[in-house]
Design a protein around this motif. Structure first.
Motif, short mmCIF file in Angstrom:
data_model
loop_
_atom_site.label_atom_id
_atom_site.label_comp_id
_atom_site.label_asym_id
_atom_site.label_seq_id
_atom_site.Cartn_x
_atom_site.Cartn_y
_atom_site.Cartn_z
N MET A 1 0.82 -1.20 0.00
CA MET A 1 0.00 0.00 0.00
C MET A 1 0.86 1.26 0.00
O MET A 1 0.54 2.25 -0.68
N HIS A 2 1.97 1.23 0.73
CA HIS A 2 2.88 2.38 0.72
C HIS A 2 3.50 2.57 -0.67
O HIS A 2 3.65 3.70 -1.14
N GLN A 3 3.85 1.46 -1.30
CA GLN A 3 4.43 1.54 -2.64
C GLN A 3 3.45 2.16 -3.62
O GLN A 3 3.81 3.07 -4.39
N LEU A 4 2.21 1.70 -3.59
CA LEU A 4 1.21 2.25 -4.51
C LEU A 4 0.96 3.72 -4.23
O LEU A 4 0.84 4.53 -5.16
N ALA A 5 0.87 4.08 -2.96
CA ALA A 5 0.59 5.48 -2.62
C ALA A 5 1.71 6.41 -3.10
O ALA A 5 1.44 7.44 -3.73
N VAL A 6 2.95 6.04 -2.82
CA VAL A 6 4.08 6.88 -3.25
C VAL A 6 4.15 6.94 -4.77
O VAL A 6 4.31 8.01 -5.37
N TRP A 7 4.02 5.78 -5.41
CA TRP A 7 4.09 5.70 -6.87
C TRP A 7 3.03 6.59 -7.51
O TRP A 7 3.30 7.36 -8.44
N THR A 8 1.80 6.51 -6.98
CA THR A 8 0.70 7.28 -7.56
C THR A 8 0.89 8.78 -7.32
O THR A 8 0.64 9.59 -8.23
N MET A 9 1.36 9.16 -6.14
CA MET A 9 1.59 10.58 -5.87
C MET A 9 2.75 11.14 -6.68
O MET A 9 2.71 12.29 -7.13
N LEU A 10 3.80 10.34 -6.88
CA LEU A 10 4.90 10.79 -7.75
C LEU A 10 4.40 11.01 -9.17
O LEU A 10 4.72 12.03 -9.81
N GLU A 11 3.62 10.08 -9.67
CA GLU A 11 3.05 10.19 -11.01
C GLU A 11 2.17 11.43 -11.11
O GLU A 11 2.24 12.19 -12.09
N ASP A 12 1.36 11.66 -10.09
CA ASP A 12 0.45 12.80 -10.10
C ASP A 12 1.21 14.12 -10.07
O ASP A 12 0.71 15.14 -10.54
N ALA A 13 2.44 14.09 -9.53
CA ALA A 13 3.27 15.31 -9.46
C ALA A 13 4.08 15.52 -10.73
O ALA A 13 4.85 16.48 -10.82
N GLY A 14 3.95 14.61 -11.70
CA GLY A 14 4.65 14.77 -12.96
C GLY A 14 5.93 13.98 -13.08
O GLY A 14 6.72 14.18 -14.00
N LEU A 15 6.15 13.06 -12.13
CA LEU A 15 7.35 12.21 -12.16
C LEU A 15 7.00 10.81 -12.66
O LEU A 15 5.88 10.34 -12.47
N GLY A 16 7.96 10.17 -13.28
CA GLY A 16 7.80 8.80 -13.71
C GLY A 16 8.57 7.88 -12.78
O GLY A 16 9.66 8.22 -12.33
#
Length: 200
Positions: A130-145
């Motif tokens: 769940m932590h991995q998904l949350a960080v991954w999704t927030m990074l993506e939402d901020a414009g990072l891959g």
């Protein structure tokens, strides 16, 4: 970006073409990590997740450790392929998030609730996921891959020694990230009918 939670999940992808740039500040990246650690749920509210954010030279040092470790294990040909992938997809990014679970917390729960002892290691992995998904999704939402990698357990000891991490921290995954340098590849979806059942 201003996306709904649903939109953020849909847009989260694995980016292997990344570069050493970021559209947001280091403080904003730290805020993403802090938000996930504070607000993502965990079994029995154990809060067993431990995250390490590596930027700059520390980010590059991690991938140097990965390459040095693989070089001792692989044939010259296999290592050359791994080195090219690491240099072209991971170390070329802006940073890496390391995901750990604290085994001392898990063992404490096993001692406190013996009836569930065999479940706590499994629930610990749920927490990490769940932590991995949350960080991954927030990074993506901020414009990072970003992408999710698993060079553990072969790098565990060197990582712990390099950053002086507690022995109880168990490495689960590595997430290199940076500004996208290309589009993610196509993604295939299995039919929902084979994956979801609804009873009314």
């Amino acid at each position: 970006m201003s996306r709904s939670f649903e939109e953020a999940l849909i847009n989260r992808r694995s980016y292997y073409a990344i570069k050493n740039e970021t559209p947001i500040s280091d403080l904003e990246i730290e805020h993403i990590v802090h938000t996930a650690v504070k607000h993502v749920p965990s079994a029995f509210n154990s809060q067993s997740a431990r995250l390490v954010l590596l930027l700059g030279d520390n980010h590059r040092k991690l991938w140097g450790i990965v390459k040095d470790t693989l070089k001792k294990m692989l044939s010259s040909e296999a290592y050359a392929q791994s080195e090219a992938k690491i240099d072209g997809c991971f170390s070329c990014g802006y940073g890496t998030v390391l995901f750990f679970e604290d085994d001392s917390v898990v063992k404490g729960l096993q001692d406190a609730f013996p009836a569930y002892a065999t479940n706590f290691p499994v629930w610990s992995m749920h927490t990490s996921a769940m932590h991995q998904l949350a960080v991954w999704t927030m990074l993506e939402d901020a414009g990072l891959g970003a992408s999710l990698q698993h060079y553990n357990p072969i790098i565990d000891e060197e990582v712990a020694a390099t950053w002086h991490l507690p022995a109880s921290w168990k490495l689960v995954a590595q997430m290199p990230f940076g500004s996208p340098a290309g589009e993610p590849g196509p993604k295939e979806f299995q039919t929902l009918e084979t994956r979801v059942k609804v009873f009314k």
